[in-house]
Design an enzyme around this catalytic site. Structure first.
Site, PDB file in Angstrom:
ATOM      1  N   HIS A 156       0.815  -1.224   0.000  1.00 43.99           N
ATOM      2  CA  HIS A 156       0.000   0.000   0.000  1.00 43.99           C
ATOM      3  C   HIS A 156       0.850   1.276   0.000  1.00 43.99           C
ATOM      4  CE1 HIS A 156      -4.170  -1.538   0.798  1.00 43.99           C
ATOM      5  NE2 HIS A 156      -3.463  -2.626   1.087  1.00 43.99           N
TER       6      HIS A 156
ATOM      7  N   ILE B 171      -8.121  -2.940  -2.071  1.00 44.97           N
ATOM      8  CA  ILE B 171      -8.781  -3.226  -0.788  1.00 44.97           C
ATOM      9  C   ILE B 171      -7.701  -3.533   0.222  1.00 44.97           C
ATOM     10  CG2 ILE B 171      -9.089  -5.680  -1.234  1.00 44.97           C
ATOM     11  CD1 ILE B 171     -11.563  -3.399   0.673  1.00 44.97           C
TER      12      ILE B 171
END
Length: 856
Positions: free
Chosen positions: A521, A856
């Site tokens: 991320h 996600i």
């Protein structure tokens, strides 16, 4: 009809525009049906509710790619309104199509871009624009995928380019100034608070994790800078807190460049909203239920844990009625009447509820679990530390040969090391500087070192676990350590089970905060920002990388608000607690983009050796290593695709060196986006096509396969808290103590008192079930939004089709591997075949599928 440039000469070109109205996509509308009203405002401000008025409130102007005006820019046609709604066979759910007609003449020739204006109060989502029957040319496709707000919101008109792909030097002269101006628009000027409708990409440090104005305990250090280096995030320009002028004030509205917000009607809208709902709605209910003694604070036995999956968590009738209905969560969690939360059985317990207790499953999950890229070869014995001995004393391991050699099948430790038979899962050095602080709260734990032996049948066996805690007289005295070896009878069997649990707690924290959050991320976000700021949408490298950024900034923004923030879900449910993000910053100091390339990672960890004659250029030391063997197949497919693509657009290294956009992109990515590491010698110089291939392949790997490997197994493995505990609350019982006697008397109860508590377990499971799901309109590796219209170049389109075909072949190969009973690590005692790197998936909790991006 259009006048001016088009000259009313009678020839017409037709077009159609595909869009989605705001009410279809707005998450607040979805969760509150009363909001599902789309009132169209015409330029006079009166409310009209007709398709005709909607169409009349949008105008389009074509821009020529071949004819220039007096300033050398492509000629701009007169504005024309959309005509009416039409039906197209390709329309997706909630999409609407409108036709538009332009007069055309030879003085305009070929359109290459268009302006669009919206005169309504509400924004809409523009999917695509298609022009048909262009004389001597045919059809032109524009893939847009962008929110368009009222034209008064913008300083310059919204422009979209046709799907042609150009290096800067090959851009048609009439479009060059438009290309440069659009890049300038999205960079902004680095000042002011960003507004919802803006599309500006800029950088900032992680100064929005804490909330010092609310409470001193919620202050968190700024990540980014020389002291605590970190990748940059997107800048929002929010106001600073009163207590800390360096920290941003939390706000309900968190700016994202508008097209980074979920702009599609997909279940990840629901999934993302569910994450918010967990912190805003579920947590208060659980807190009240535990505080009011409606729920017991502890699990008393393993059967009670298993009950989560068949009976669920029940609350008295009427208890939930005092809370607002919990939106979305009821979609995901099957709650009805008294039953509040019921979880699906995690894959790790579906066949055998006790498989997690075996040494073989414990070991297998280091190479086929949710954190499969940390184990490394043991090169020296005993294992040593790199910690400063003056500050921390001697941290050389106290594991001896006597601990290991009885289980080495006749080998000495030296022979086992020489034969590459010993491996280590090392959660020691990074944890020691924080361990005293972590243990000063309600948590109690150890730094761990675990030694594994590679057996002749290809499986791994744990031989010894070293647990180390800080010395009571000070860090400089070194650790207090104890070594545990396997035991399978009496109380010692549960001592060994606890030793493994302490290891897994460390591995769970490292997985969530480093392997998952930091290494996928966080490190990708600067690439998203740099790509949008420095590469035009028509640049070939933009088109190559863009699919792998979908929704990443949005999910990261959400994570900073609910998951990794002060007192957020990670801090509540993981051992590292308030130090989580700070510790990830310390670990980031040693991050290297080059090491993220799968072959390099495997070689660095010593689990593979370079071998030009091997299929992927490396030979695995653990031959049956599911993550590595499957990953190498995917890695090679990505690399082959990228090589073909780069070779199509750059015919020489010199062409790449002279590409101003590409060089600006790379310079900014290194010096700003990952600027805290800019002086590291490992950064590629971006002077050859090989450099670009290596960087692009690695980035695509991180965003797709690496993230899939560390994300979508979270619930299948961690949904059983017994298998992947996230917290330890008590130290190991010592023989002769009351705790030891209690463990002998009721081992399951005492084990459960040591690992993650009941409330934290329910929060953890609620979150990881959401995180482990695929959205209904997920786009997987080998697929692209917009079908074949993302570029007009046939060569890359054909190469991309070959890439998709190759991935399908790989999936078939992986299915066969999972049916090969000689490969014991692929299924293990839990009988759960390793499917995380199967490229394709259905919607939901599938334990497979590689999405293009970190969504996600």
């Amino acid at each position: 009809m259009l006048g001016g440039i088009f000259g009313n000469k009678g020839q017409k070109i037709k077009g159609n525009l595909v869009l989605m109205r705001k009410n279809v996509l707005d998450i607040n509308s979805i969760t509150n049906p009363a909001n599902v009203v789309d009132t169209v405002f015409d330029i006079f401000g009166s409310a009209i509710d007709t398709v005709t008025a909607f169409a009349a409130s949008i105008s389009v102007q074509l821009i020529s790619s071949t004819k220039t005006d007096a300033l050398g820019k492509g000629k701009v046609g007169s504005a024309t309104k959309l005509r009416g709604q039409i039906s197209l066979p390709t329309l997706g759910a909630s999409e609407e199509a409108y036709d538009v007609s332009f007069d055309w003449d030879a003085d305009f020739e070929i359109p290459g871009a268009f302006y669009i204006k919206n005169f309504m109060q509400n924004e809409f989502y523009l999917k695509s624009f298609t022009l048909e029957d262009i004389p001597n040319y045919g059809t032109i496709h524009f893939i847009c995928n962008s929110w368009v707000y009222n034209s008064k919101k913008y300083k310059s008109d919204r422009i979209f380019f046709a799907n042609n792909t150009y290096l800067p030097s090959e851009t048609p002269a009439p479009l060059l100034k438009y290309r440069e101006a659009e890049l300038k628009n999205v960079r902004g000027d680095g000042t002011g608070k960003r507004e919802e409708w803006e599309r500006i990409y800029d950088y900032d440090v992680y100064n929005d994790l804490g909330n010092p104005d609310k409470a001193a305990a919620l202050a968190r250090p700024v990540l980014g800078g020389s002291t605590l280096p970190y990748p940059r995030r997107g800048r929002t320009g929010r106001a600073k807190t009163k207590k800390d002028p360096n920290s941003e004030k939390p706000d309900d509205f968190v700016y994202l460049p508008r097209d980074e917000a979920f702009g599609h009607l997909k279940s990840s809208d629901f999934l993302a909203y569910a994450l918010k709902s967990v912190s805003q709605d579920v947590l208060p209910v659980l807190t009240d239920a535990f505080d009011g003694s409606l729920l017991s604070l502890e699990f008393d036995n393993f059967a009670e844990v298993h009950k989560l999956y068949d009976g669920g968590v029940t609350l008295p009738t009427g208890f939930l009625s005092k809370y607002a209905p919990i939106p979305i969560v009821k979609e995901i969690f099957r709650s009805d009447g008294e039953q509040f939360l019921k979880y699906p059985p995690p894959k790790v317990m579906q066949v055998d509820k006790s498989a997690w207790m075996t040494d073989e499953e414990f070991a297998r999950e280091t190479i086929a679990g949710v954190n499969p890229n940390v184990i490394k070869i043991l090169k020296e014995f005993p294992p040593r530390s790199t910690l400063d001995t003056q500050a921390y004393g001697d941290h050389t391991s106290i594991i001896t040969k006597e601990h290991l050699e009885p289980k080495l099948g006749g080998l000495t430790v030296e022979q086992a090391i020489e034969n590459k038979k010993l491996f280590i899962l090392d959660h020691h050095d990074y944890l020691i500087p924080y361990l005293r602080r972590i243990n000063s709260s309600t948590t109690k734990t150890y730094a761990t070192r675990t030694i594994f032996f590679l057996k002749d049948d290809g499986t791994l066996a744990p031989l010894a676990i070293e647990l180390s805690k800080p010395h009571s007289q000070g860090d400089e005295h070194g650790p207090v350590s104890e070594v545990y070896v396997p035991a399978y009878e009496g109380v010692e069997a549960y001592i060994w089970l606890l030793a493994k649990a302490y290891v897994v707690v460390n591995d769970s924290c490292y997985h969530q905060i480093v392997s998952h959050w930091l290494n996928t991320h966080a490190v990708v976000e600067p690439f998203v920002i740099a790509t949008n700021r420095q590469l035009s949408v028509v640049h070939p490298v933009y088109k190559l990388l863009f699919p792998h950024y979908r929704d990443t900034m949005n999910i990261n923004s959400l994570a900073r608000k609910s998951l990794v923030n002060a007192d957020g879900i990670i801090e509540k449910t993981f051992l590292w607690s308030r130090y989580s993000m700070e510790m990830s910053s310390v670990i980031y100091k040693d991050w290297s983009l080059v090491d993220q390339a799968l072959p390099n990672d495997l070689i660095k960890r010593g689990v593979a050796v370079a071998d030009p004659s091997a299929p992927h250029g490396v030979k695995l030391v653990i031959e049956d290593y599911p993550y590595a063997s499957d990953g190498l197949e995917i890695w090679d497919a990505i690399k082959s695709w990228v090589e073909e693509y780069v070779a199509f657009y750059y015919k020489s290294d010199e062409a790449l060196q002279k590409d101003p956009e590409l060089q600006a992109w790379w310079k900014e990515l290194v010096q700003v986006g990952h600027g805290d590491l800019k002086d590291k010698p490992w950064w590629p110089k971006m002077q050859s096509r090989g450099d670009l291939v290596a960087v692009s392949t690695t980035l695509i790997w991180i965003a797709s396969a690496l993230h899939a490997a560390v994300n979508f197994g979270q619930y299948p493995y961690g949904g059983l808290i017994l298998n992947r505990p996230t917290i330890s609350r008590r130290f190991m019982p010592v023989e002769g103590s009351a705790e030891y006697a209690a463990l002998a008397k009721n081992p399951e109860k005492e084990f459960l008192r040591t690992i993650t508590g009941k409330k934290e377990t329910l929060i953890d499971l609620t979150v990881i079930e959401i995180l482990s799901r695929h959205a209904s309109d997920e786009i997987y590796l080998g697929e692209r939004d917009g079908g074949d219209h993302w570029t007009s170049d046939a060569g890359p389109l054909e190469a991309f089709k070959r890439f998709g075909k190759k991935l399908a072949e790989i999936e078939e190969k992986l299915v066969k591997k999972n049916n090969d009973e000689t490969l014991r690590n692929r299924t293990g005692p839990a009988k759960m075949p390793y499917t995380l790197l199967y490229p394709s998936s259905e919607e939901g909790l599938t334990f497979r599928g590689i999405p293009n991006s970190i969504s996600i």
